[in-house]
Structure formats: C-alpha cells, structure tokens
Design a protein around this motif. Structure first.
Motif, mmCIF file in Angstrom:
data_model
loop_
_atom_site.group_PDB
_atom_site.id
_atom_site.type_symbol
_atom_site.label_atom_id
_atom_site.label_comp_id
_atom_site.label_asym_id
_atom_site.label_seq_id
_atom_site.Cartn_x
_atom_site.Cartn_y
_atom_site.Cartn_z
ATOM 1 N N SER A 295 108.262 63.082 59.873
ATOM 2 C CA SER A 295 108.409 64.380 60.520
ATOM 3 C C SER A 295 108.561 65.503 59.494
ATOM 4 C CB SER A 295 109.627 64.364 61.448
ATOM 5 O OG SER A 295 110.818 64.119 60.728
ATOM 6 N N LYS A 296 108.965 65.168 58.267
ATOM 7 C CA LYS A 296 109.132 66.167 57.217
ATOM 8 C C LYS A 296 107.916 66.245 56.306
ATOM 9 C CE LYS A 296 113.353 66.740 58.653
ATOM 10 N NZ LYS A 296 113.717 67.948 59.421
ATOM 11 N N VAL A 297 107.257 65.128 56.073
ATOM 12 C CA VAL A 297 106.078 65.086 55.207
ATOM 13 C C VAL A 297 104.906 64.608 56.044
ATOM 14 C CG1 VAL A 297 105.093 64.170 53.085
ATOM 15 C CG2 VAL A 297 107.545 64.560 53.235
ATOM 16 N N GLU A 298 103.984 65.501 56.351
ATOM 17 C CA GLU A 298 102.895 65.185 57.272
ATOM 18 C C GLU A 298 101.727 64.551 56.527
ATOM 19 O OE1 GLU A 298 102.030 68.823 59.241
ATOM 20 O OE2 GLU A 298 103.880 68.832 60.409
ATOM 21 N N ILE A 299 101.952 63.343 56.023
ATOM 22 C CA ILE A 299 100.921 62.580 55.317
ATOM 23 C C ILE A 299 100.676 61.294 56.099
ATOM 24 C CG2 ILE A 299 100.265 61.474 53.157
ATOM 25 C CD1 ILE A 299 100.577 64.433 52.856
ATOM 26 N N ASN A 300 99.410 60.989 56.374
ATOM 27 C CA ASN A 300 99.127 59.782 57.152
ATOM 28 C C ASN A 300 99.346 58.524 56.312
ATOM 29 O OD1 ASN A 300 96.494 58.838 55.946
ATOM 30 N ND2 ASN A 300 95.837 60.858 56.643
ATOM 31 N N ALA A 301 99.467 57.405 57.003
ATOM 32 C CA ALA A 301 99.862 56.154 56.357
ATOM 33 C C ALA A 301 98.832 55.682 55.336
ATOM 34 C CB ALA A 301 100.081 55.067 57.411
ATOM 35 N N MET A 302 97.544 55.839 55.636
ATOM 36 C CA MET A 302 96.517 55.348 54.729
ATOM 37 C C MET A 302 96.563 56.089 53.387
ATOM 38 S SD MET A 302 92.377 55.135 55.192
ATOM 39 C CE MET A 302 92.129 56.879 54.892
ATOM 40 N N VAL A 303 96.662 57.413 53.453
ATOM 41 C CA VAL A 303 96.732 58.206 52.223
ATOM 42 C C VAL A 303 98.020 57.892 51.466
ATOM 43 C CG1 VAL A 303 96.864 60.560 51.318
ATOM 44 C CG2 VAL A 303 95.287 60.031 53.160
ATOM 45 N N PRO A 342 89.436 70.977 54.729
ATOM 46 C CA PRO A 342 89.109 69.655 55.305
ATOM 47 C C PRO A 342 89.871 68.509 54.646
ATOM 48 C CG PRO A 342 87.116 70.933 54.989
ATOM 49 C CD PRO A 342 88.218 71.685 54.310
ATOM 50 N N TRP A 343 90.114 68.597 53.322
ATOM 51 C CA TRP A 343 90.855 67.555 52.632
ATOM 52 C C TRP A 343 92.321 67.542 53.064
ATOM 53 C CZ3 TRP A 343 88.241 64.124 49.625
ATOM 54 C CH2 TRP A 343 86.949 64.486 49.236
ATOM 55 N N GLY A 344 92.858 68.731 53.313
ATOM 56 C CA GLY A 344 94.217 68.796 53.841
ATOM 57 C C GLY A 344 94.327 68.156 55.211
ATOM 58 N N TYR A 345 93.299 68.381 56.035
ATOM 59 C CA TYR A 345 93.297 67.748 57.355
ATOM 60 C C TYR A 345 93.174 66.233 57.232
ATOM 61 C CZ TYR A 345 91.842 66.441 62.038
ATOM 62 O OH TYR A 345 91.751 65.831 63.268
ATOM 63 N N PHE A 346 92.353 65.772 56.284
ATOM 64 C CA PHE A 346 92.177 64.336 56.081
ATOM 65 C C PHE A 346 93.494 63.665 55.667
ATOM 66 C CE2 PHE A 346 91.438 60.979 52.888
ATOM 67 C CZ PHE A 346 90.824 60.035 53.707
ATOM 68 N N MET A 347 94.299 64.349 54.868
ATOM 69 C CA MET A 347 95.567 63.796 54.408
ATOM 70 C C MET A 347 96.642 63.823 55.493
ATOM 71 S SD MET A 347 95.685 65.537 50.620
ATOM 72 C CE MET A 347 97.273 64.815 50.215
ATOM 73 N N GLY A 348 96.484 64.671 56.495
ATOM 74 C CA GLY A 348 97.515 64.838 57.516
ATOM 75 C C GLY A 348 97.557 63.693 58.504
ATOM 76 N N ASN A 349 98.572 63.742 59.370
ATOM 77 C CA ASN A 349 98.742 62.687 60.370
ATOM 78 C C ASN A 349 98.580 63.203 61.794
ATOM 79 O OD1 ASN A 349 101.036 64.203 60.559
ATOM 80 N ND2 ASN A 349 102.480 62.521 60.288
ATOM 81 N N HIS A 350 97.878 64.338 61.940
ATOM 82 C CA HIS A 350 97.638 64.873 63.276
ATOM 83 C C HIS A 350 96.457 64.142 63.905
ATOM 84 C CE1 HIS A 350 100.487 68.076 62.617
ATOM 85 N NE2 HIS A 350 99.899 68.367 61.475
ATOM 86 N N MET A 351 96.720 63.388 64.947
ATOM 87 C CA MET A 351 95.671 62.639 65.627
ATOM 88 C C MET A 351 95.179 63.431 66.833
ATOM 89 S SD MET A 351 95.142 59.864 63.976
ATOM 90 C CE MET A 351 94.261 58.881 65.183
ATOM 91 N N PRO A 352 93.872 63.682 66.940
ATOM 92 C CA PRO A 352 93.359 64.384 68.121
ATOM 93 C C PRO A 352 93.537 63.530 69.370
ATOM 94 C CG PRO A 352 91.551 63.519 66.786
ATOM 95 C CD PRO A 352 92.811 63.304 65.997
ATOM 96 N N LYS A 353 93.884 64.176 70.475
ATOM 97 C CA LYS A 353 94.074 63.439 71.724
ATOM 98 C C LYS A 353 92.780 62.776 72.185
ATOM 99 C CE LYS A 353 97.852 66.386 73.344
ATOM 100 N NZ LYS A 353 98.313 67.294 74.420
ATOM 101 N N LYS A 354 91.681 63.498 72.064
ATOM 102 C CA LYS A 354 90.396 62.933 72.470
ATOM 103 C C LYS A 354 89.292 63.668 71.737
ATOM 104 C CE LYS A 354 87.617 61.687 76.499
ATOM 105 N NZ LYS A 354 87.487 61.785 77.964
ATOM 106 N N PHE A 355 88.351 62.902 71.174
ATOM 107 C CA PHE A 355 87.251 63.521 70.445
ATOM 108 C C PHE A 355 86.001 62.690 70.673
ATOM 109 C CE2 PHE A 355 84.555 63.967 66.683
ATOM 110 C CZ PHE A 355 84.405 65.332 66.659
ATOM 111 N N THR A 356 84.970 63.334 71.147
ATOM 112 C CA THR A 356 83.695 62.640 71.370
ATOM 113 C C THR A 356 82.566 63.524 70.853
ATOM 114 O OG1 THR A 356 83.554 63.586 73.611
ATOM 115 C CG2 THR A 356 84.510 61.384 73.396
ATOM 116 N N TRP A 357 81.581 62.881 70.278
ATOM 117 C CA TRP A 357 80.375 63.598 69.848
ATOM 118 C C TRP A 357 79.497 63.869 71.052
ATOM 119 C CZ3 TRP A 357 79.932 65.677 65.207
ATOM 120 C CH2 TRP A 357 80.677 65.130 64.162
ATOM 121 N N ARG A 358 79.017 65.089 71.180
ATOM 122 C CA ARG A 358 78.089 65.440 72.241
ATOM 123 C C ARG A 358 76.732 65.737 71.618
ATOM 124 N NH1 ARG A 358 81.664 69.510 76.137
ATOM 125 N NH2 ARG A 358 83.274 67.979 76.688
ATOM 126 N N ILE A 359 75.791 64.875 71.887
ATOM 127 C CA ILE A 359 74.455 65.018 71.307
ATOM 128 C C ILE A 359 73.471 65.320 72.434
ATOM 129 C CG2 ILE A 359 72.645 63.881 69.984
ATOM 130 C CD1 ILE A 359 74.778 62.112 68.773
#
Length: 366
Positions: A295-303, A342-359
């Motif tokens: 909750s204090k450091v918003e870094i995802n587990a993989m990173v 974009p790299w900051g977003y990649f490092m973060g742990n904010h998970m989108p509720k729902k994301f789908t590609w629309r082609i």
C-alpha cells in the motif's frame, strides 16, 4: 509533464535500455562505494522529520540537529544489538546442552534414514567424513571471506553514519544542484518528484519496521506457546532477518532450530518450530505485505522479484534490501516524465478491472 525531443520508438527503447544497463554496470563495479551511500540516503530520509523538528521547532543549528538525529538512530541500533548480545551470551552458556541434544537429534535422523532409505550408519558416517574433509580444504578460503565480510561490515557501520550526517547537512545544497540541472519551467515537476520520493521512501522504511515488529511478536508468541526457550530473542531475530528477502526467513529458521536444542532434542519441537515459521510467513505474505508494504510502495510482484534478484546478484544482501526503494524511486520518476510513463505503469500494481481489444473488421471490395 517534462516535454522530451520526439524520437522514433525504437530509438527511445534503445536509449532507455542502454541507460538502465549502464546504471546497472556502474552500480556493479562501484558497489563498495555506492551501496553505503544509498543506505545512508535511506537512513537520512527516515531521520529527516527528526532533523527538521530539531532544526525548525527548537532552532538547533543544522550541524547539531544532524548529529543528534544520527546519534538517536545509532542509539536504537546499539540498544537492539546489546539486547541480542546479552541473550546470545545466555545461549552460549547452554552450549554443552546444545551439543548433547544436537548429537541425540542427529542419531535420530540417522536411524530414520537407515530405516527408510536403506543407508547404513557406516555409509552415512563416511559421507559426513568426506564432507568434513572438503570443508577443511576450503576452510582457509572461507575464513578469508568471513574476515573480509566482517571488515566490510565494520567499515559500513562507520561510514554510513558519516554519509547520513552529510546528507542531512547538505540536503538543500543537493536540491539546488538538481534545480540547476533542469530548466526553470520544469522545477514544479522536480519538486513533485522529490516530495514523492521522500514520502514513498519514508513510508516504506516505516512500514518495513512495523512489519518487523509484528513478525517478531507473532513469532515470539508462537515459540512461547510451543515452549521454546529464548522465544523473545528468537522472535526479534526472525523479525530482523525477515527484512532480507527470501534467505532471511530460512536463516532465521535455522537459528531458531539450533537454539531450541537448549531445551530438548525432540523432533516434534522442531516440527512445531517449522509450523510456526510457516504460519507467520503466510500471515506476513498474505496480510502484512499487501496491507502494509504494497500500500506504500506501488510496485507489482514480478518487478519486485526481478529487482531483488538483480540487486542480490549485484551487491548481495545490501542490494536485495535496496532493490524495492530504488524501484519505487524509479517509478516515481517514470510516472512524471511523459516518454517514460508507460514504464512507470508497467512497474505499478494497478490492475484494470476489464480490458479487451476491439478490432474492427474491414471489408475490402475488389
């Protein structure tokens, strides 16, 4: 946002990767100098509220406020070390009991191996003798490495307080230096980055200390319930070592099992100790870490895992400890620079509720 010169995508990727690799290489070759500086920086950020309080509220001179802040931190560390040394001396007095119980425990293990793996006592003893001979051959190298490690530790214990003192004294000087590197129109962004770094690092260290206290209490309580002697000391050691990712809790378990031999060699007690450690780790990993640390450091587990592994490979335990706050600082910088967002977003742990590609399907008429 800081506007950057527009470059092709592949050029941006290349520059970012070259910069990160260069920084990593510099950290690796200069770890003996850089690691104490970074450790001192974290301590200085932690002590900054105390320094500011003494300097602003009580109007102490900067040098006196910095000295008192560093002395307060050193007194806390020395107090913990004195308590641990006092308790360890009591354990040393029980060394004869530990040796007797350890031999009894080893005999039980050898019988278990003989009954279940058809390996005679003679073969087991021969294997132990071979391992002992190899240990003797490598003893000089191990002793030399140990002496070097101890000397490095003593040097760090001396130089880190000095670096911390200098960071507190020259805090404004360093900020002005950074301001001179950046154009005036970007000073607000720089101020935001520095404020967020201070808050993030401070919160992380305080959260880490809080986690250490809770883990120490839970471990001591569990060891007290199963009747382990020196449960307070072992709980404190477990909490401190738990701050070292991965290897810390394993080392704490070995120390606890060894210390438990002051009372009894029974296998059931050792199994109970392992159960206590597993339960505490489950509580720590599934409740304390997400609630207090993440909750204090918003870094995802993989990173985080990749950063800890790289830090450990570069600078050992110190690098593993520094990995998370350094990643948090990088994320704060990335989030506030447009081309690096974009790299900051990649490092973060904010998970989108729902994301789908629309082609959309495009029909081509011939």
């Amino acid at each position: 946002m800081i506007k950057q010169i527009e470059l092709p995508f592949f050029a941006k990727i290349a520059f970012i990767l070259i910069t990160l690799l260069s920084l990593g290489f510099l950290f690796y070759i200069g770890k003996d100098v850089i690691t104490p500086v970074l450790m001192a920086f974290l301590v200085a950020v932690l002590l900054l509220p105390i320094f500011t309080f003494l300097n602003v509220k009580f109007r102490f001179p900067r040098y006196l406020a910095a000295i008192l802040s560093v002395l307060f931190f050193a007194a806390c560390i020395i107090g913990i070390m004195v308590f641990i040394s006092y308790q360890v001396s009591d354990i040393a007095n029980d060394f004869s009991t530990i040796k007797k119980n350890a031999n009894s425990f080893l005999v039980d293990i050898q019988k278990f191996i003989k009954d279940n793996f058809n390996l005679s006592l003679g073969e087991q003893n021969k294997y132990i003798d071979d391992v002992a001979k190899d240990s003797v051959k490598n003893g000089k190298a191990t002793l030399g490495s140990a002496l070097i490690s101890v000397s490095d530790l003593l040097l760090d214990c001396t130089i880190i307080p000095i670096y911390t003192f200098l960071f507190l004294i020259y805090k404004d000087h360093f900020i002005l230096f950074l301001a001179k590197l950046i154009k005036k129109e970007n000073h607000n962004t720089l101020k935001d980055i520095l404020c967020q770094i201070k808050v993030s690092v401070n919160n992380y260290i305080i959260s880490l200390i809080l986690e250490m206290i809770i883990v120490s209490i839970l471990t001591a309580l569990g060891l007290w319930i199963i009747g382990v002697k020196y449960f307070v000391l072992l709980g404190l050691i477990t909490g401190i070592l738990n701050m070292i990712p991965y290897i810390g809790i394993m080392l704490a378990g070995v120390i606890t099992i060894f210390a438990s031999l002051t009372g009894t060699p029974e296998t059931s007690v050792i199994i109970s100790i392992l159960i206590v450690n597993v339960i505490v780790q489950l509580i720590d990993n599934n409740i304390l870490v997400p609630l207090i640390i993440n909750s204090k450091v918003e870094i995802n587990a993989m990173v985080s895992i990749i950063g800890i592994i790289i830090g450990g490979a570069a600078s050992g335990i110190s690098g593993m400890f520094l990995a998370i706050p350094l990643l948090a600082i990088l994320k704060i910088i990335f989030d506030r620079i447009e081309s690096l967002e974009p790299w900051g977003y990649f490092m973060g742990n904010h998970m989108p509720k729902k994301f789908t590609w629309r082609i959309r399907k495009i029909k081509i008429e011939s």
